[in-house]
Design a protein around this motif. Structure first.
Motif, mmCIF file in Angstrom:
data_model
loop_
_atom_site.group_PDB
_atom_site.id
_atom_site.type_symbol
_atom_site.label_atom_id
_atom_site.label_comp_id
_atom_site.label_asym_id
_atom_site.label_seq_id
_atom_site.Cartn_x
_atom_site.Cartn_y
_atom_site.Cartn_z
ATOM 1 N N HIS A 216 34.460 67.315 46.617
ATOM 2 C CA HIS A 216 34.568 67.090 48.056
ATOM 3 C C HIS A 216 35.966 67.460 48.516
ATOM 4 O O HIS A 216 36.955 66.826 48.125
ATOM 5 C CB HIS A 216 34.266 65.631 48.402
ATOM 6 N N VAL A 217 36.048 68.508 49.317
ATOM 7 C CA VAL A 217 37.289 69.056 49.870
ATOM 8 C C VAL A 217 38.430 69.069 48.846
ATOM 9 O O VAL A 217 39.581 68.741 49.141
ATOM 10 C CB VAL A 217 37.705 68.335 51.181
ATOM 11 N N GLY A 218 38.092 69.468 47.642
ATOM 12 C CA GLY A 218 39.087 69.666 46.604
ATOM 13 C C GLY A 218 39.676 68.407 46.022
ATOM 14 O O GLY A 218 40.647 68.473 45.268
ATOM 15 N N ALA B 244 40.550 62.368 38.673
ATOM 16 C CA ALA B 244 40.203 63.595 39.381
ATOM 17 C C ALA B 244 41.145 64.705 38.944
ATOM 18 O O ALA B 244 42.329 64.464 38.698
ATOM 19 C CB ALA B 244 40.292 63.402 40.892
ATOM 20 N N VAL B 245 40.614 65.911 38.856
ATOM 21 C CA VAL B 245 41.441 67.105 38.683
ATOM 22 C C VAL B 245 41.508 67.803 40.030
ATOM 23 O O VAL B 245 40.474 68.078 40.648
ATOM 24 C CB VAL B 245 40.872 68.041 37.608
ATOM 25 N N VAL B 246 42.729 68.054 40.499
ATOM 26 C CA VAL B 246 42.927 68.696 41.794
ATOM 27 C C VAL B 246 43.928 69.825 41.657
ATOM 28 O O VAL B 246 44.712 69.881 40.700
ATOM 29 C CB VAL B 246 43.430 67.686 42.855
ATOM 30 N N SER B 247 43.924 70.720 42.616
ATOM 31 C CA SER B 247 44.968 71.730 42.689
ATOM 32 C C SER B 247 46.311 71.061 42.941
ATOM 33 O O SER B 247 46.392 70.024 43.610
ATOM 34 C CB SER B 247 44.659 72.701 43.835
ATOM 35 N N ASN C 249 36.830 74.595 50.064
ATOM 36 C CA ASN C 249 36.234 73.329 50.495
ATOM 37 C C ASN C 249 34.765 73.500 50.866
ATOM 38 O O ASN C 249 33.930 72.658 50.548
ATOM 39 C CB ASN C 249 37.016 72.764 51.678
ATOM 40 N N ALA C 250 34.457 74.593 51.553
ATOM 41 C CA ALA C 250 33.073 74.831 51.952
ATOM 42 C C ALA C 250 32.167 75.084 50.749
ATOM 43 O O ALA C 250 30.980 74.714 50.750
ATOM 44 C CB ALA C 250 33.010 76.016 52.912
ATOM 45 N N GLY D 69 34.812 61.527 48.307
ATOM 46 C CA GLY D 69 36.149 60.954 48.412
ATOM 47 C C GLY D 69 37.214 61.994 48.669
ATOM 48 O O GLY D 69 37.213 63.060 48.048
ATOM 49 N N HIS D 70 38.131 61.697 49.614
ATOM 50 C CA HIS D 70 39.195 62.664 49.902
ATOM 51 C C HIS D 70 40.542 62.025 50.219
ATOM 52 O O HIS D 70 41.559 62.690 50.180
ATOM 53 C CB HIS D 70 38.785 63.570 51.072
#
Length: 376
Positions: free
Chosen positions: A142-144, A152-155, A120-121, A68-69
């Protein structure tokens, strides 16, 4: 905290996914946000070919991974050093976290952020950390983003604050479909009123590109797709000409059906045949732009003499070739002003437990921008 998440453990399982079940809904552990990170409650997550490309193996990623992105979410907790968001804010996720100081970022090209691409990679957040775990070890992001989950925890650099006036289902479109499609037209092509365009591939990204071309004042907009249903929709959205390649099979007939060659040809399908179709619809001196992501080994061949003698341009466009924090705000303003009616792209709604069926629907080519509704 314990969350429910869509976990992919093996790429390349055969469709239909409703039978092979490549994605399992599992209970996993999510860490609290670290410095510069945000905990999000996911509201709506879009189903996109970029996720499908991981499932079918076209874009290899480290396994296991929470997919999911493209999503809209609400901020529920802030890590240290996040002064510009507050609990309760609505945000859209951005699938390339940007460091702000590498060479591409300093040149105003955050889509090409080098630390972001590396993270991401590797399946990590921008910090290099993984916040998703199971008993046997870590899970990849998946891609951050990894938004096929309750939370979700994201930057902080992977989410953009948006107006609360727009619904979560509408807002999710702007995180990938609109950002990528409209951005290719506005930022990469810099299309001007009176110019002409052809859009090959009418998924969420392609239809967003079509809407942007119409909004920019293109006098002729050609829509190309294998689905008569999508072509009919394209006409209602402003396409002046429509072409089904299964029906119009020769290059000469397609050019005639398009009303002649165009200034800009856009491949939004991520297939070599789609790119070639867009190229052949592009005039001498024109530009062909691709935003699709085919298998990494996919190649095309073109006569080099034609590139020189006809002064052709070929360009790629990723993340809309702009600055998401600015562009998403602008595109939402255009939508609220009635100039970019992306709500007409909304497709079918699935639950998290129906994620495999959702990707079957996406793979069939019959849907618009389908989504997973995480909360009624």
């Amino acid at each position: 905290m314990k969350i429910r998440a869509a976990v992919l453990r093996q790429m390349g399982l055969a469709a239909p996914y409703a039978q092979s079940r490549p994605i399992k809904i599992e209970e996993v552990e999510l860490d609290p946000p670290g410095p510069g990170e945000v905990l999000l409650k996911i509201k709506v997550a879009g189903l996109c070919h970029s996720d499908l490309s991981v499932i079918n193996g076209d874009r290899p990623r480290g396994m296991p991974m929470v997919l999911g992105h493209e999503s809209s979410a609400e901020v529920v907790e802030l890590g240290a050093g996040v002064p510009d968001l507050k609990v309760g804010d609505h945000v859209v996720t951005d699938f390339v976290p940007t460091c702000g100081h590498c060479v591409p970022c300093s040149q105003g090209r955050p889509a090409l952020c080098e630390p972001g691409a590396q993270a991401n990679a590797q399946g990590t957040l921008l910090s290099g950390e993984r916040r998703l775990h199971e008993q046997g070890g870590d899970l990849n992001h998946h891609v951050g983003v990894s938004c096929f989950a309750d939370y979700a925890v994201v930057s902080r650099h992977s989410c953009i604050k948006v107006l609360r006036e727009i619904s979560h289902r509408e807002a999710a479109l702007f995180g990938c479909a609109v950002l990528t499609g409209a951005g290719a037209v506005i930022n990469r092509a810099h299309i001007k009123a009176g110019q002409t365009a052809a859009v090959v591939g009418l998924g969420g990204v392609g239809l967003s590109a079509l809407l942007a071309a119409v909004a920019a004042g293109a006098r002729r907009v050609v829509a190309v797709d294998l689905s008569d249903e999508k072509l009919a929709l394209a006409k209602t959205l402003g396409a002046t000409h429509v072409i089904n390649p299964r029906v119009v099979t020769t290059e000469a007939d397609r050019l005639e059906a398009a009303g002649g060659p165009v200034d800009f040809g856009f491949d939004m399908a991520g297939a070599v045949a789609a790119f070639e179709a867009a190229y052949r619809l592009t005039r001498r001196g024109g530009t062909t732009i691709t935003s699709g992501l085919p298998h990494p080994k996919s190649t095309f061949s073109l006569p080099l003499a034609q590139l020189v003698g006809e002064e052709r341009d070929i360009r790629g466009s990723y993340l809309g070739s702009g600055v998401p924090a600015i562009d998403i705000t602008h595109y939402i303003d255009l939508y609220l002003g009635g100039k970019l009616p992306v709500n007409k792209l909304l497709g079918q709604v699935f639950t998290l437990d129906q994620v495999n069926e959702g990707f079957d629907h996406l793979a069939s080519g019959s849907g618009l921008r389908d989504c997973i509704m995480l909360e009624a």
